[in-house]
Design an enzyme around this catalytic site. Structure first.
Site, mmCIF file in Angstrom:
data_model
loop_
_atom_site.group_PDB
_atom_site.id
_atom_site.type_symbol
_atom_site.label_atom_id
_atom_site.label_comp_id
_atom_site.label_asym_id
_atom_site.label_seq_id
_atom_site.Cartn_x
_atom_site.Cartn_y
_atom_site.Cartn_z
ATOM 1 N N GLN A 39 1.835 2.844 -1.279
ATOM 2 C CA GLN A 39 2.570 2.563 -2.513
ATOM 3 C C GLN A 39 2.966 3.876 -3.204
ATOM 4 O OE1 GLN A 39 3.406 -0.620 -3.904
ATOM 5 N NE2 GLN A 39 4.702 0.722 -5.120
ATOM 6 N N HIS B 44 -4.107 3.253 -2.987
ATOM 7 C CA HIS B 44 -2.964 2.552 -2.407
ATOM 8 C C HIS B 44 -1.921 3.613 -2.020
ATOM 9 C CE1 HIS B 44 -0.435 -0.619 -1.268
ATOM 10 N NE2 HIS B 44 -0.177 -1.202 -2.413
ATOM 11 N N CYS C 101 4.298 -1.461 -9.319
ATOM 12 C CA CYS C 101 4.178 -1.715 -7.868
ATOM 13 C C CYS C 101 4.444 -3.175 -7.538
ATOM 14 C CB CYS C 101 2.792 -1.318 -7.406
ATOM 15 S SG CYS C 101 1.489 -2.245 -8.239
ATOM 16 N N ARG D 128 -5.783 -3.878 4.855
ATOM 17 C CA ARG D 128 -5.926 -4.052 3.402
ATOM 18 C C ARG D 128 -7.321 -4.617 3.205
ATOM 19 N NH1 ARG D 128 -1.900 -6.445 -1.137
ATOM 20 N NH2 ARG D 128 -1.044 -4.404 -0.664
ATOM 21 N N ASP E 269 0.589 -1.272 -13.962
ATOM 22 C CA ASP E 269 0.143 -2.195 -12.912
ATOM 23 C C ASP E 269 -0.670 -3.282 -13.621
ATOM 24 O OD1 ASP E 269 -0.644 -3.376 -10.513
ATOM 25 O OD2 ASP E 269 -2.069 -1.799 -9.977
ATOM 26 N N ARG F 161 9.208 0.827 0.048
ATOM 27 C CA ARG F 161 8.022 0.570 0.878
ATOM 28 C C ARG F 161 8.422 0.437 2.357
ATOM 29 N NH1 ARG F 161 3.393 -1.422 -1.207
ATOM 30 N NH2 ARG F 161 2.749 -0.916 0.909
HETATM 31 N N1 NVA Z 1 -3.853 -2.926 -8.473
HETATM 32 C C1 NVA Z 1 -3.316 -4.082 -7.814
HETATM 33 C C2 NVA Z 1 -2.254 -3.692 -6.868
HETATM 34 C C3 NVA Z 1 -1.592 -4.818 -6.136
HETATM 35 C C4 NVA Z 1 -0.517 -4.345 -5.205
HETATM 36 C C5 NVA Z 1 -4.426 -4.829 -7.095
HETATM 37 O O1 NVA Z 1 -5.254 -4.176 -6.441
HETATM 38 O O2 NVA Z 1 -4.489 -6.054 -7.203
HETATM 39 N N1 CP Z 2 2.769 -3.448 -4.179
HETATM 40 C C1 CP Z 2 2.105 -4.123 -3.223
HETATM 41 O O1 CP Z 2 1.292 -3.578 -2.473
HETATM 42 O O2 CP Z 2 2.404 -5.451 -3.164
HETATM 43 P P1 CP Z 2 1.718 -6.536 -2.261
HETATM 44 O O3 CP Z 2 0.343 -6.794 -2.806
HETATM 45 O O4 CP Z 2 2.634 -7.718 -2.370
HETATM 46 O O5 CP Z 2 1.620 -6.016 -0.841
#
Ligand code: NVA
Ligand code: CP
Length: 312
Positions: free
Chosen positions: A139, A136, A270, A109, A231, A298
């Site tokens: 997801q 992502h 998500c 990540r 989101d 997931r």
């Molecule tokens: N768009 C959000 C998704 C978190 C799972 C982020 O990048 O913070």
């Molecule tokens: N939806 C998702 O990726 O959640 P987290 O940021 O908790 O991993």
């Protein structure tokens, strides 16, 4: 057919859905559904270690990935970047070359998608995107699975409401294109999808019978929607939180907005969500919400990905 698909997935990276065909995407979804049904009792990852690197916080991805690898008999090796020599200047190139000698895959990540591309450039093992600023895909696979569970093979109208340029918006748009859905992004014009990703999604949709459009009007967009997805307005690492809080309120997913959609519309998120901002509490925990099914899926999709790319 499925044997050649299985072969085509082996050893592949999973960086974005752009690299996957509609058939491969379907195969991964079907495998995920089989895992959910508990079809397999074998441990296909026995003896395999997968490095998990997080540059940003995570709950669902961190836990679902670790549990998936563990349940398949593998070992999830979580590495915090502060514990690695990367934190004191060792290059990503050297880190990746070294990790490739020990582990069977690297999942990360990252703040910048370019970091994943660099990782993939030097890695001798498959690299999996656990979220970048652009995509992502894990997801989106779970999201598409959730839609398929609910609606089967129906062609859907999927409406993403909110930050069109978010990683989740991009990946969902690509998933819709692969599925041949009618996908609408309803967002403020300054927060539209990345034009190159939009272009690619349209190209894919032109081959699958899908359709992709972008509008500024959330009310018009959700008319006839089978799926409404939102989101956070402020993704991790974005620089302009204050400005976003001013432009996004008309894009809140609330009961008034979902009343304009189909009666059996599902509302997706998500998570983590910010209640009272992009989604109201009543909708988040209401009868249309499938957010916790998405979260559960997931786990099943993570199993499918690691099985598909690592096990002949
Ligand atoms: N768009 C959000 C998704 C978190 C799972 C982020 O990048 O913070
Ligand atoms: N939806 C998702 O990726 O959640 P987290 O940021 O908790 O991993």
């Amino acid at each position: 057919m499925s044997r050649s698909l299985r072969r085509s997935l082996l050893g592949r990276n999973f960086l974005s859905l752009l690299d996957y065909s509609p058939e491969e995407f379907d195969y991964l979804m079907d495998l995920s559904i089989d895992y959910k049904k508990g079809r397999f009792s074998d441990k296909p990852l026995r003896g395999k270690t997968i490095a998990l690197i997080f540059e940003k916080p995570s709950t669902r991805t961190r836990v679902s990935t670790s549990v998936a690898i563990n349940e398949l008999g593998g070992y999830p090796l979580e590495l915090s970047t502060t514990a690695l020599h990367i934190s004191r200047g060792e290059t990503l190139r050297d880190t990746t070359l070294v990790l490739s000698r020990y582990v069977h895959a690297i999942a990360a990540r990252v703040k910048k998608h370019e970091t994943l591309l660099e990782l993939a450039k030097w890695a001798d093992v498959p690299v999996v995107n656990m979220l970048s600023d652009k995509y992502h895909p894990l997801q989106a696979l779970a999201d598409a699975m959730t839609m398929k569970e609910r609606f089967g093979d129906r062609k859907l109208r999927v409406v993403f409401v909110g930050d069109g340029g978010a990683n989740t918006s991009h990946s969902l748009m690509l998933a819709s294109a692969l599925q041949g859905y009618h996908h609408v992004v309803a967002c403020p014009s300054a927060y539209s999808p990345d034009p190159l990703i939009l272009e690619r999604a349209k190209e894919i949709a032109s081959r699958t019978g899908g359709h992709i459009e972008v509008t500024e009007d959330p009310k018009e967009a959700v008319n006839g929607a089978n799926v409404i997805y939102t989101d956070t307005w402020v993704s991790m690492g974005v620089p302009d939180a204050e400005k976003r809080m001013q432009v996004f309120p008309p894009y809140q997913v609330n009961e008034a907005l979902i009343s304009l959609a189909e009666e059996d519309v599902i509302v997706m998120h998500c998570q983590p969500w910010f209640l009272g901002q992009e989604i109201t509490e009543r909708v988040a925990y209401g009868p249309h919400s499938v957010a916790f099914e998405q979260a559960e899926n997931r786990l099943h999709t993570a199993k499918a990905i690691f099985k598909a790319i690592l096990v002949p």
